[in-house]
Design an enzyme around this catalytic site. Structure first.
Site, PDB file in Angstrom:
ATOM      1  NE  ARG A 267      -4.290  -1.265  -0.024  1.00  0.00           N
ATOM      2  CZ  ARG A 267      -4.402  -2.318  -0.839  1.00  0.00           C
ATOM      3  NH1 ARG A 267      -3.398  -2.661  -1.638  1.00  0.00           N
ATOM      4  NH2 ARG A 267      -5.517  -3.014  -0.885  1.00  0.00           N
ATOM      5  CD  GLU A 296      -3.070   3.238  -5.369  1.00  0.00           C
ATOM      6  OE1 GLU A 296      -4.047   2.567  -5.746  1.00  0.00           O
ATOM      7  OE2 GLU A 296      -2.088   2.742  -4.823  1.00  0.00           O
ATOM      8  CG  HIS A 318      -3.114  -0.737  -6.925  1.00  0.00           C
ATOM      9  ND1 HIS A 318      -3.564  -0.109  -5.796  1.00  0.00           N
ATOM     10  CD2 HIS A 318      -3.024  -2.040  -6.589  1.00  0.00           C
ATOM     11  CE1 HIS A 318      -3.750  -0.982  -4.827  1.00  0.00           C
ATOM     12  NE2 HIS A 318      -3.420  -2.173  -5.295  1.00  0.00           N
TER      13      HIS A 318
END
Ligand code: GLV
Length: 370
Positions: A267, A296, A318
């Site tokens: 993360r 994000e 991601h």
């Protein structure tokens, strides 16, 4: 009897959605690419749904969970292993079960971390760019640049859970020495078997050196590693005894070798991005490859986009779990979509005698133990 209703906040693929329909549920999918606005999420919950399938983009905070508790909602199934978008304490207070998709993304994420090590330290992007831009002049022993070899180096695995250990196993094949750091527990059996594999590889001549694996402290891991790979969940101060929020801060970067690389597939907020920026800019570490960010998508004005860092700091969207089978398989043993759907089916169809504490994908079992 009226069909049970499921609201899905993101398209999880036809195969998994079909499984829900085959079970007789009325399924509504939010068709946009972006996450639904919170107001819509609240509206859907209040409209009387039985289950909600979410992604890591949906804020399942106190307000949403309170609305869920006051509604007919019986389960939230999150299509992700990470659950930092879910207020677990509130879910427990409201006795609202939520599920995640652990296990099925372990190998995809671990291999992505492995590939990121190679991508950044063997300068894959810079090499491709050279060809693309017609700047590949000639073969030369060291010009226009060289990379750092991964094989034979030392890797620190920060967070030796499912994904960390899967990553460590892959690193053994690259003849690496492995340092594991885990805040809460040690898997001695894993060390024993990994060590036996290293011995066997050495005896068979598969590795040139007898490599070693060991648990070490966080500080030792940082000091000894040529690659530091993060595999920890994000926990905020007050949420855990050893919160991971900005675990990789200026002090941590100062402990790393100037030749070392950081890899993050966990993360974003476990890294202090400002401190990482400084560490890279002033060559306190050699490089980094990041798949996750504090915010994000990565904001247009993020300092991490600094063109001076481009070849030393590689950025991804991601994407670590982003393989066809891992994301979309409807089989709960293979795909995140399949596992999310199975989490819903288990709860709505009262599998395991309706005992939430025995359902394999329910995360907050502690709220349901009798
Ligand atoms: C992805 O980041 C996940 O938590 O599944």
């Amino acid at each position: 009897m009226a069909k049970k209703k499921i609201f899905v906040t993101v398209d999880i693929g036809q195969a998994a959605l079909e499984r829900l329909r085959e079970h007789g549920y009325a399924v509504e999918v939010y068709a946009e690419i972006h996450a639904p606005p919170k107001a819509l999420l609240l509206e859907k919950i209040r409209s009387g749904i039985d289950a909600l399938i979410t992604s890591l983009r949906d804020p399942l905070d106190e307000e949403v969970l309170a609305a869920a508790a006051a509604s007919s909602l019986q389960v939230i199934a999150q299509m992700a292993v990470g659950i930092d978008n879910i207020d677990r304490a509130a879910a427990n207070r409201y006795r609202l079960p939520f599920t995640n998709t652990a296990d099925v993304l372990t190998e995809a994420t671990a291999e992505f971390a492995l590939f990121l090590m190679g991508a950044v330290s063997r300068k894959l992007y810079a090499s491709e760019k050279l060809v693309e831009e017609h700047k590949w002049g000639t073969w030369h022993p060291y010009l226009p640049f060289l990379g750092d070899e991964v094989s034979g180096k030392t890797v620190a695995v920060i967070g030796a859970g499912r994904i960390g250990k899967a990553f460590a196993k892959k690193c053994i094949g690259l003849e690496m020495d492995v340092r594991l750091y885990n805040a809460h527990s040690r898997d001695e059996k894993f060390i024993e078997f990994a060590d036996r594999e290293m011995q066997l590889r050495f005896d068979a001549g598969f590795s040139r050196k007898r490599h070693r694996i060991a648990y070490v402290s966080f500080e030792e891991a940082l000091q000894q590693a040529d690659y530091v790979s993060l595999h920890i969940p994000l926990t905020m101060p007050g949420q855990a005894a050893a919160p991971t929020y900005q675990l990789m801060n200026a002090a941590a970067f100062a402990r790393m070798k100037p030749t070392a690389y950081l890899i993050n597939t966990s993360r974003g907020a476990v890294v202090d991005e400002a401190a990482l920026y400084e560490a890279l800019l002033y060559h306190k570490i050699a490089g980094a490859a990041l798949d996750v960010f504090t915010q994000e998508p990565l904001p247009a004005d993020s300092m991490l986009r600094d063109a001076r860092l481009k070849e030393r700091l590689r950025l991804f969207h991601h994407f670590a779990s982003g393989t066809r089978e891992t994301r979309l398989s409807a089989d709960p043993a293979i795909g995140m979509a399949g596992r999310a759907v199975q989490g819903v089916i288990d709860v709505l169809e009262k599998h395991y005698d309706g005992d939430l504490s025995r359902m394999p994908y329910v995360v907050n079992k502690e709220a349901f133990k009798s």
